[in-house]
Scaffold this motif. Structure first.
Motif, PDB file in Angstrom:
ATOM      1  N   ILE A   1       0.840  -1.189   0.000  1.00 24.53           N
ATOM      2  CA  ILE A   1       0.000   0.000   0.000  1.00 24.53           C
ATOM      3  C   ILE A   1       0.882   1.248   0.000  1.00 24.53           C
ATOM      4  O   ILE A   1       1.805   1.365   0.809  1.00 24.53           O
ATOM      5  CB  ILE A   1      -0.900   0.068   1.261  1.00 24.53           C
TER       6      ILE A   1
ATOM      7  N   ILE B   1       0.515   5.277   0.589  1.00 23.56           N
ATOM      8  CA  ILE B   1      -0.386   6.302   1.103  1.00 23.56           C
ATOM      9  C   ILE B   1       0.217   7.671   0.819  1.00 23.56           C
ATOM     10  O   ILE B   1       1.371   7.932   1.143  1.00 23.56           O
ATOM     11  CB  ILE B   1      -0.655   6.120   2.615  1.00 23.56           C
TER      12      ILE B   1
ATOM     13  N   ALA C   1      -4.462   9.544   7.345  1.00 22.11           N
ATOM     14  CA  ALA C   1      -3.456   8.715   6.669  1.00 22.11           C
ATOM     15  C   ALA C   1      -2.859   7.692   7.640  1.00 22.11           C
ATOM     16  O   ALA C   1      -2.721   6.509   7.301  1.00 22.11           O
ATOM     17  CB  ALA C   1      -2.357   9.599   6.079  1.00 22.11           C
TER      18      ALA C   1
ATOM     19  N   ASN D   1      -5.432   5.100   8.419  1.00 14.08           N
ATOM     20  CA  ASN D   1      -5.506   4.150   7.305  1.00 14.08           C
ATOM     21  C   ASN D   1      -4.416   3.096   7.437  1.00 14.08           C
ATOM     22  O   ASN D   1      -4.677   1.899   7.291  1.00 14.08           O
ATOM     23  CB  ASN D   1      -5.360   4.853   5.957  1.00 14.08           C
TER      24      ASN D   1
ATOM     25  N   VAL E   1      -5.252  -0.824   8.132  1.00 16.36           N
ATOM     26  CA  VAL E   1      -4.845  -1.809   7.128  1.00 16.36           C
ATOM     27  C   VAL E   1      -3.917  -2.849   7.763  1.00 16.36           C
ATOM     28  O   VAL E   1      -4.074  -4.051   7.555  1.00 16.36           O
ATOM     29  CB  VAL E   1      -4.163  -1.103   5.925  1.00 16.36           C
TER      30      VAL E   1
ATOM     31  N   GLN F   1       3.403   2.393  -7.562  1.00 16.61           N
ATOM     32  CA  GLN F   1       2.252   1.859  -8.294  1.00 16.61           C
ATOM     33  C   GLN F   1       2.697   0.935  -9.423  1.00 16.61           C
ATOM     34  O   GLN F   1       2.064  -0.091  -9.678  1.00 16.61           O
ATOM     35  CB  GLN F   1       1.379   3.008  -8.814  1.00 16.61           C
TER      36      GLN F   1
ATOM     37  N   ALA G   1      -1.012  -0.700  -4.058  1.00 10.40           N
ATOM     38  CA  ALA G   1      -2.317  -0.039  -4.121  1.00 10.40           C
ATOM     39  C   ALA G   1      -2.110   1.403  -3.658  1.00 10.40           C
ATOM     40  O   ALA G   1      -1.298   1.677  -2.765  1.00 10.40           O
ATOM     41  CB  ALA G   1      -3.308  -0.743  -3.194  1.00 10.40           C
ATOM     42  N   TYR G   2      -2.836   2.307  -4.271  1.00  8.37           N
ATOM     43  CA  TYR G   2      -2.692   3.743  -3.987  1.00  8.37           C
ATOM     44  C   TYR G   2      -3.857   4.216  -3.119  1.00  8.37           C
ATOM     45  O   TYR G   2      -5.017   3.948  -3.441  1.00  8.37           O
ATOM     46  CB  TYR G   2      -2.660   4.511  -5.307  1.00  8.37           C
ATOM     47  N   VAL G   3      -3.527   4.898  -2.023  1.00  5.95           N
ATOM     48  CA  VAL G   3      -4.541   5.441  -1.116  1.00  5.95           C
ATOM     49  C   VAL G   3      -4.258   6.916  -0.891  1.00  5.95           C
ATOM     50  O   VAL G   3      -3.125   7.303  -0.580  1.00  5.95           O
ATOM     51  CB  VAL G   3      -4.535   4.696   0.241  1.00  5.95           C
ATOM     52  N   LYS G   4      -5.283   7.737  -1.053  1.00  2.00           N
ATOM     53  CA  LYS G   4      -5.174   9.189  -0.804  1.00  2.00           C
ATOM     54  C   LYS G   4      -6.283   9.564   0.170  1.00  2.00           C
ATOM     55  O   LYS G   4      -7.435   9.626  -0.220  1.00  2.00           O
ATOM     56  CB  LYS G   4      -5.304   9.959  -2.123  1.00  2.00           C
ATOM     57  N   PRO G   5      -5.933   9.817   1.449  1.00  2.00           N
ATOM     58  CA  PRO G   5      -6.982  10.196   2.411  1.00  2.00           C
ATOM     59  C   PRO G   5      -7.547  11.576   2.136  1.00  2.00           C
ATOM     60  O   PRO G   5      -6.939  12.377   1.491  1.00  2.00           O
ATOM     61  CB  PRO G   5      -6.275  10.179   3.750  1.00  2.00           C
TER      62      PRO G   5
END
Length: 131
Positions: free
Chosen positions: A14, A16, A29, A32, A36, A122, A127-131
């Protein structure tokens, strides 16, 4: 296997992204990352998490300015596979504007470009996460 089921022991990756100087965004963030890590640990899986900060988000890694400094220090000890990347371009711009070196938290590793780092992660399947 039933639908949605998978074999135990998988490793998840992941990335972030933090680019705002906003305590709420920084805490989300970190939440998250914690959530996770807890989720996959409960499934018997591993998770590798890299938090990438650039632009105003780089304040997340500046001692005395970071509203989440203590959380980063604690979480980096609790979650061995959690890392923090700081944008070198942003750091250089901040130092030029300030007229002196800016020291980052020891948990942060400088990467040449935060945006490029997110692209690289990526491309590696994160996986890309943007809070």
């Amino acid at each position: 296997m039933a639908s949605g089921a998978y074999a135990e022991g998988q490793t998840h990756h992941i990335a972030i992204h933090v680019n705002e100087n906003d305590p709420q965004v920084m805490n989300i963030a970190l939440n998250n990352a914690q959530n996770v890590a807890n989720y996959y640990a409960s499934k018997g899986d591993e998770v590798v998490i890299e938090m990438v900060a650039y632009g105003p988000g780089l304040n997340m890694f500046i001692p005395g300015k970071s509203p989440v400094e203590d959380r980063i220090s604690t979480m980096s000890l609790e979650i061995e596979t959690l890392s923090f990347s700081a944008c070198g371009n942003t750091l250089a711009a901040m130092q030029k504007k300030a007229g002196h070196d800016i020291v980052l938290m020891s948990e942060a590793t400088v990467t040449p470009s935060g945006v490029v780092r997110l692209i690289e992660l990526q491309e590696q399947g994160y996986a890309y996460v943007k809070p």
